[in-house]
Design a protein around this motif. Structure first.
Motif, short mmCIF file in Angstrom:
data_model
loop_
_atom_site.label_atom_id
_atom_site.label_comp_id
_atom_site.label_asym_id
_atom_site.label_seq_id
_atom_site.Cartn_x
_atom_site.Cartn_y
_atom_site.Cartn_z
N TYR A 23 0.77 -1.47 -0.16
CA TYR A 23 0.16 0.39 0.20
C TYR A 23 1.04 1.24 -0.05
O TYR A 23 0.33 1.90 -0.68
CB TYR A 23 -0.91 -0.51 1.20
N GLY A 24 2.05 1.20 0.82
CA GLY A 24 2.81 1.99 0.44
C GLY A 24 2.58 3.40 1.60
O GLY A 24 2.19 2.99 2.28
N ASP A 25 2.55 4.98 0.60
CA ASP A 25 1.71 5.84 1.53
C ASP A 25 0.78 6.44 1.24
O ASP A 25 0.03 7.28 0.76
CB ASP A 25 3.16 6.93 0.98
N HIS A 26 -0.18 5.10 0.44
CA HIS A 26 -1.69 5.81 -0.08
C HIS A 26 -2.55 6.48 0.71
O HIS A 26 -2.33 5.70 2.01
CB HIS A 26 -2.54 4.24 -0.63
N LEU A 27 -3.45 7.17 1.14
CA LEU A 27 -4.39 7.45 1.58
C LEU A 27 -6.12 6.80 1.48
O LEU A 27 -6.74 6.58 0.12
CB LEU A 27 -4.77 8.96 2.10
N VAL A 28 -6.86 6.73 1.91
CA VAL A 28 -7.85 6.53 2.42
C VAL A 28 -9.19 6.99 3.53
O VAL A 28 -8.43 7.03 4.35
CB VAL A 28 -7.94 4.27 2.21
N GLU A 29 -9.45 7.47 3.32
CA GLU A 29 -10.19 8.90 4.29
C GLU A 29 -9.41 9.89 4.69
O GLU A 29 -9.80 9.75 6.32
CB GLU A 29 -11.70 8.28 4.83
N GLY A 30 -8.08 10.89 4.22
CA GLY A 30 -7.60 10.88 5.18
C GLY A 30 -6.71 9.84 6.23
O GLY A 30 -5.72 10.04 6.77
N ARG A 31 -6.52 8.93 5.63
CA ARG A 31 -6.09 7.84 6.92
C ARG A 31 -5.13 6.86 6.23
O ARG A 31 -5.52 6.91 4.91
CB ARG A 31 -6.41 7.37 8.10
N PRO A 32 -4.17 6.49 6.16
CA PRO A 32 -3.54 5.61 5.95
C PRO A 32 -3.66 4.11 5.42
O PRO A 32 -4.84 3.90 6.24
CB PRO A 32 -2.08 5.10 6.77
N ALA A 33 -4.26 4.10 4.13
CA ALA A 33 -4.74 3.10 3.48
C ALA A 33 -4.82 1.80 4.35
O ALA A 33 -5.52 0.62 4.85
CB ALA A 33 -3.96 2.54 1.67
N LEU A 34 -3.53 0.84 4.71
CA LEU A 34 -3.62 -0.11 5.86
C LEU A 34 -4.03 0.61 6.90
O LEU A 34 -4.88 -0.26 7.28
CB LEU A 34 -1.78 -0.36 6.18
N ALA A 35 -4.04 1.37 7.76
CA ALA A 35 -5.14 1.74 8.51
C ALA A 35 -6.44 1.61 8.28
O ALA A 35 -7.53 1.13 9.17
CB ALA A 35 -4.79 2.83 9.33
N HIS A 36 -6.91 1.91 7.25
CA HIS A 36 -8.62 1.76 6.88
C HIS A 36 -9.12 0.42 6.51
O HIS A 36 -9.32 -0.29 6.94
CB HIS A 36 -9.06 2.51 5.58
N SER A 37 -7.35 -0.38 6.25
CA SER A 37 -8.01 -2.00 5.81
C SER A 37 -7.93 -2.77 7.22
O SER A 37 -8.38 -3.78 7.34
CB SER A 37 -6.77 -2.44 4.53
N ALA A 38 -7.28 -2.35 7.47
CA ALA A 38 -7.26 -2.63 9.18
C ALA A 38 -8.30 -2.30 10.29
O ALA A 38 -8.45 -3.41 10.86
CB ALA A 38 -6.15 -2.18 9.95
N ALA A 39 -8.82 -2.36 9.51
CA ALA A 39 -10.03 -1.42 10.70
C ALA A 39 -11.54 -1.70 9.66
O ALA A 39 -12.30 -2.45 10.67
CB ALA A 39 -10.64 -0.26 10.71
N VAL A 40 -11.18 -2.34 8.63
CA VAL A 40 -12.09 -2.71 8.12
C VAL A 40 -12.53 -4.98 8.33
O VAL A 40 -13.23 -5.00 8.57
CB VAL A 40 -11.99 -3.34 6.19
N ALA A 41 -10.84 -4.75 8.42
CA ALA A 41 -11.08 -6.58 8.99
C ALA A 41 -11.43 -6.62 10.59
O ALA A 41 -12.32 -7.43 10.44
CB ALA A 41 -9.71 -7.08 8.56
N ALA A 42 -11.16 -5.99 11.80
CA ALA A 42 -11.72 -5.10 12.43
C ALA A 42 -13.27 -5.53 12.80
O ALA A 42 -13.76 -6.17 13.61
CB ALA A 42 -11.29 -4.24 13.63
N ALA A 43 -14.01 -4.58 11.34
CA ALA A 43 -15.16 -4.76 12.04
C ALA A 43 -16.15 -5.71 11.03
O ALA A 43 -16.96 -6.61 12.01
CB ALA A 43 -15.68 -3.40 11.14
N LEU A 44 -15.39 -6.92 10.43
CA LEU A 44 -15.59 -7.76 9.97
C LEU A 44 -15.62 -8.61 11.19
O LEU A 44 -17.05 -9.87 11.15
CB LEU A 44 -14.61 -8.42 8.80
N VAL A 45 -14.86 -9.10 11.63
CA VAL A 45 -15.01 -9.58 12.94
C VAL A 45 -15.58 -9.67 13.37
O VAL A 45 -16.42 -10.41 14.53
CB VAL A 45 -13.78 -10.47 13.11
N ARG A 46 -16.08 -8.08 14.16
CA ARG A 46 -16.76 -8.07 15.07
C ARG A 46 -18.54 -8.22 14.69
O ARG A 46 -19.65 -9.06 15.39
CB ARG A 46 -16.51 -6.28 15.76
N HIS A 47 -18.93 -7.97 13.39
CA HIS A 47 -20.12 -8.66 12.75
C HIS A 47 -20.36 -9.88 12.90
O HIS A 47 -20.97 -10.59 12.93
CB HIS A 47 -20.25 -7.70 11.96
N VAL A 48 -19.29 -10.35 11.93
CA VAL A 48 -18.97 -12.22 11.57
C VAL A 48 -18.43 -12.42 12.44
O VAL A 48 -16.97 -12.27 11.72
CB VAL A 48 -19.13 -12.46 10.20
#
Length: 212
Positions: A23-48
């Motif tokens: 992902y390098g230095d790419h951003l998603v919604e103003g934060r590092p792409a890795l942080a966004h993806s980690a948040a998506v993974a965490a939300a996934l297992v929270r709901h499932v």
């Protein structure tokens, strides 16, 4: 216990390392792409909580087709390293992102893993936007300025409705709530800046791209 719990599933560990490297230095919604993806993974297992390692890996790598360095074949990389399920979900989400450039993006509900992860991704992105909006002190103005998001709000509402009865209630409730927060902020902003009688107001202009 989930696939993100310690000790983490090896596939998840590998996916996190690959996401960090690619992902390098790419951003998603103003934060590092890795942080966004980690948040998506965490939300996934929270709901499932019983989500598979393959789907968690897809959550961590779902922006890879967009951000992969030149020379990296995302499809071959994902299929060879993570298997067909992860590759399929990631590429399907990439297709959804690209379709947002179209006047009437389609909504497919027949592929549950894709519908699930795409909804989680949207809920996380909206929540991130809301946090940033609140930090400005004027959430309505923040969202009014995001013309791409405003132009896609009807699509996001329809996507929410499409998932009701198919996805976990906790997820559809969360997604519906964040969309409602944006609607409320925009309504308040428009009320404050209503055009006087006899005046004319310019409509919000939608622009395309992932940066909604």
């Amino acid at each position: 216990m989930t696939v993100l719990s310690n000790p983490r599933h090896p596939l998840v560990v590998t996916a996190y390392r690959d996401a960090r490297a690619l992902y390098g230095d790419h951003l998603v919604e103003g934060r590092p792409a890795l942080a966004h993806s980690a948040a998506v993974a965490a939300a996934l297992v929270r709901h499932v909580p019983d989500a598979s390692a393959e789907l968690a890996a897809a959550a961590l790598l779902h922006d890879l087709p967009e951000f992969a360095p030149a020379g990296v074949d995302a499809k071959a990389f994902l299929a060879g390293r993570y298997g067909e399920e992860t590759a399929h979900v990631v590429l399907a989400l990439a297709g959804e992102h690209q379709a947002l450039d179209q006047p009437d993006p389609p909504i497919e509900t027949g592929d549950y893993p894709v519908l699930l992860l795409s909804t989680v991704d949207k809920a996380v992105a909206f929540a991130s936007n809301i946090r940033r909006a609140e930090q400005t002190g004027d959430a309505g103005a923040y969202f009014a300025a995001k013309t791409a998001l405003v132009g896609l709000l009807d699509y996001f509402r329809r996507y929410h409705q499409a998932g009701i009865g198919l996805l976990p209630v906790s997820l559809t409730d969360e997604y519906g709530h964040v969309i409602a927060q944006v609607d409320t902020a925009l309504a308040a902003h428009r009320a404050r800046h209503a055009t006087p009688v006899g005046g004319a107001s310019a409509p919000f202009a939608a622009n395309s791209g992932r940066g909604w």
